[in-house]
Design a protein around this motif. Structure first.
Motif, short mmCIF file in Angstrom:
data_model
loop_
_atom_site.label_atom_id
_atom_site.label_comp_id
_atom_site.label_asym_id
_atom_site.label_seq_id
_atom_site.Cartn_x
_atom_site.Cartn_y
_atom_site.Cartn_z
N GLY A 226 29.39 5.07 -5.00
CA GLY A 226 28.14 4.70 -5.65
C GLY A 226 28.14 4.92 -7.16
N GLU A 227 26.95 5.19 -7.68
CA GLU A 227 26.74 5.33 -9.12
C GLU A 227 26.33 6.76 -9.46
OE1 GLU A 227 23.51 3.70 -12.48
OE2 GLU A 227 23.42 3.02 -10.38
N GLU A 228 26.93 7.31 -10.49
CA GLU A 228 26.55 8.65 -10.94
C GLU A 228 25.18 8.61 -11.61
OE1 GLU A 228 28.38 12.42 -13.48
OE2 GLU A 228 29.34 10.44 -13.57
N ILE A 229 24.32 9.56 -11.22
CA ILE A 229 22.96 9.65 -11.74
C ILE A 229 22.76 11.04 -12.32
CG2 ILE A 229 20.49 9.57 -11.12
CD1 ILE A 229 21.82 6.87 -10.94
N PRO A 230 22.09 11.19 -13.45
CA PRO A 230 21.81 12.54 -13.97
C PRO A 230 20.94 13.34 -13.00
CG PRO A 230 21.41 10.86 -15.65
CD PRO A 230 21.60 10.14 -14.36
N TYR A 231 21.16 14.64 -12.98
CA TYR A 231 20.29 15.51 -12.19
C TYR A 231 18.99 15.70 -12.97
CZ TYR A 231 18.66 19.42 -9.36
OH TYR A 231 17.92 20.24 -8.54
N ASP A 232 18.08 14.77 -12.74
CA ASP A 232 16.83 14.71 -13.50
C ASP A 232 15.75 14.20 -12.55
OD1 ASP A 232 14.66 13.82 -15.10
OD2 ASP A 232 15.98 13.51 -16.82
N VAL A 274 20.12 24.27 10.12
CA VAL A 274 19.54 23.16 10.88
C VAL A 274 19.22 22.07 9.86
CG1 VAL A 274 18.53 24.63 12.68
CG2 VAL A 274 17.18 24.05 10.64
N VAL A 275 18.91 20.88 10.34
CA VAL A 275 18.41 19.85 9.42
C VAL A 275 17.02 20.29 8.98
CG1 VAL A 275 17.71 17.45 9.15
CG2 VAL A 275 19.76 18.01 10.48
N ARG A 276 16.84 20.41 7.67
CA ARG A 276 15.58 20.94 7.16
C ARG A 276 15.29 20.37 5.78
NH1 ARG A 276 19.10 25.60 5.40
NH2 ARG A 276 18.21 26.42 3.46
N ILE A 277 14.05 20.54 5.34
CA ILE A 277 13.64 20.14 4.01
C ILE A 277 13.54 21.39 3.14
CG2 ILE A 277 11.75 19.16 2.64
CD1 ILE A 277 11.19 17.28 4.98
N SER A 278 14.16 21.34 1.97
CA SER A 278 14.15 22.47 1.05
C SER A 278 13.61 22.03 -0.30
CB SER A 278 15.56 23.05 0.87
OG SER A 278 16.09 23.52 2.10
N SER A 279 13.05 22.98 -1.02
CA SER A 279 12.52 22.72 -2.36
C SER A 279 13.62 22.92 -3.40
CB SER A 279 11.35 23.66 -2.66
OG SER A 279 10.95 23.54 -4.01
N LEU A 280 13.55 22.14 -4.46
CA LEU A 280 14.46 22.30 -5.59
C LEU A 280 13.81 23.06 -6.74
CD1 LEU A 280 16.19 18.79 -5.60
CD2 LEU A 280 17.05 20.94 -4.65
N TYR A 288 16.06 25.97 -2.45
CA TYR A 288 17.52 25.88 -2.39
C TYR A 288 18.04 26.06 -3.80
CZ TYR A 288 22.04 24.41 -0.56
OH TYR A 288 23.36 24.38 -0.15
N GLU A 289 18.62 27.22 -4.09
CA GLU A 289 18.86 27.61 -5.47
C GLU A 289 20.27 27.33 -5.98
OE1 GLU A 289 18.55 31.84 -6.01
OE2 GLU A 289 19.09 32.24 -3.94
N ARG A 290 21.12 26.69 -5.19
CA ARG A 290 22.47 26.42 -5.68
C ARG A 290 22.44 25.40 -6.81
NH1 ARG A 290 26.26 25.49 -0.42
NH2 ARG A 290 27.89 25.56 -2.02
N GLU A 291 23.37 25.56 -7.74
CA GLU A 291 23.47 24.63 -8.86
C GLU A 291 24.19 23.35 -8.40
OE1 GLU A 291 22.43 24.63 -12.09
OE2 GLU A 291 21.22 26.36 -11.50
N PRO A 292 23.64 22.19 -8.71
CA PRO A 292 24.27 20.94 -8.26
C PRO A 292 25.51 20.60 -9.06
CG PRO A 292 22.35 20.46 -9.60
CD PRO A 292 22.37 21.95 -9.42
N LEU A 293 26.44 19.92 -8.38
CA LEU A 293 27.62 19.39 -9.05
C LEU A 293 27.36 18.00 -9.62
CD1 LEU A 293 30.57 20.19 -6.60
CD2 LEU A 293 30.24 21.11 -8.90
N GLY A 294 26.54 17.23 -8.91
CA GLY A 294 26.28 15.87 -9.35
C GLY A 294 25.41 15.13 -8.37
#
Length: 318
Positions: A226-232, A274-280, A288-294
């Motif tokens: 796909g296409e790279e998108i900024p984490y924004d 489990v499959v779940r919804i988390s907040s950013l 979900y506090e992990r830093e994204p790679l992309g």
């Protein structure tokens, strides 16, 4: 000398299972159970790489006791057990691919020996499984056969003709999130790629495939599609994939450890425990506090050479 012999013996015992006995039986097999595990070695204690659904075509390469070494659509040199598959020669494999089929559209149900819920159950039957179509529907039931040729019955409401299903797939942001939410609460399992259990990339691949788009199996492959998108948050859209892991350094390559689907409103849906919804955002529920790679956008890039295929241009499960 004795120590040398012991070391040699230990080395022999630790030889990878890739050194399988040659296989002179049929060169093809089709998954005959609702899903089968694909393992690294011919051992139940071995790591599970993925799952293959009923109807998936496998190339058989080797044998070790009741295990068979196979190539699957997304994996090479993995192992499954002989009772999970139906063996076929080249003509049989081609006939299976060409046969009219039904696809299971129920999340979890069964195939029956007779057209009655009181009849003996033949096997479980889960979302995405394929069976051969044997006759037109009658009184709410359809006569089908498993890849092995075993005749059985499915409830008409649980299946759809495969060609009609393929043509009806709709990949929109709204449909992707609606599909993903169907699986909330499904348990996590490493290598899971069926409605029984998902790992993170098995979940994203399954959701997209239900909407008509075939992604690579692993997060480390999906991150290059796909296409790279900024984490924004102002630029990301529902359905975009967000990846997590360890960034590359001068000495070490990037490690992709997790993938989630952005579902809007600064939230993700993903398979983690489990499959779940988390907040950013820190003030949201289940942060979900992990830093994204992309971030990668899949929609708009199907069949453009970036590794994303339509179910209409890729032979089904093959």
């Amino acid at each position: 000398m004795k120590r040398t012999l012991l070391l040699l013996a230990a080395l022999v015992l630790s030889v990878p299972a890739a050194f399988a006995q040659s296989w002179d039986g049929p060169q093809w097999a089709v998954v005959n159970s609702s899903s089968c595990f694909l393992r690294l070695k011919p051992d139940y204690e071995s790591g599970n790489e993925s799952q293959a659904l009923m109807g998936t075509v496998l190339r058989v390469k080797g044998a070790e006791r009741y295990w068979r070494q196979v190539d699957a659509p997304d994996y090479r040199d993995v192992w499954t057990t002989e009772l999970n598959v139906a063996f076929m020669d080249e003509a049989g494999k081609d006939a299976w691919i060409a046969a009219p089929k039904y696809i299971c559209v129920a999340e979890y149900t069964h195939l029956y020996a007779e057209p009655s819920l009181a009849a003996a159950r033949v096997c479980d039957f889960t979302l995405g499984d394929l069976v051969r179509r044997e006759a037109a529907p009658r009184c709410g039931w359809v006569r089908v056969s498993r890849p092995s040729g075993q005749a059985c019955w499915a409830r008409e409401e649980d299946v759809q003709e495969l060609e009609a299903w393929l043509q009806s797939r709709v990949a929109t942001r709204e449909q992707l999130i609606a599909t993903a939410r169907r699986f909330l609460g499904t348990p996590y399992m490493w290598g899971g790629a069926s409605v029984k259990h998902f790992d993170c990339s098995g979940f994203t691949q399954f959701v997209y495939r239900q909407c008509g788009i075939v992604l690579p199996r692993n997060a480390r492959e999906q991150i290059h599609t796909g296409e790279e998108i900024p984490y924004d948050f102002d630029l990301m859209q529902p359905g975009d994939l967000i990846f997590y892991g360890t960034p590359a350094t001068a000495r070490k390559p990037m490690v992709v450890a997790h993938v989630a689907m952005y579902c809007g409103d600064r939230k993700i849906i993903h398979s983690s425990q489990v499959v779940r919804i988390s907040s950013l955002t820190p003030d949201g529920e289940d942060y979900y506090e992990r830093e994204p790679l992309g971030v990668r956008r899949i929609l708009g890039h199907v069949d453009d050479g970036s590794g994303i295929r339509s179910v209409l241009t890729r032979p089904w499960y093959y």
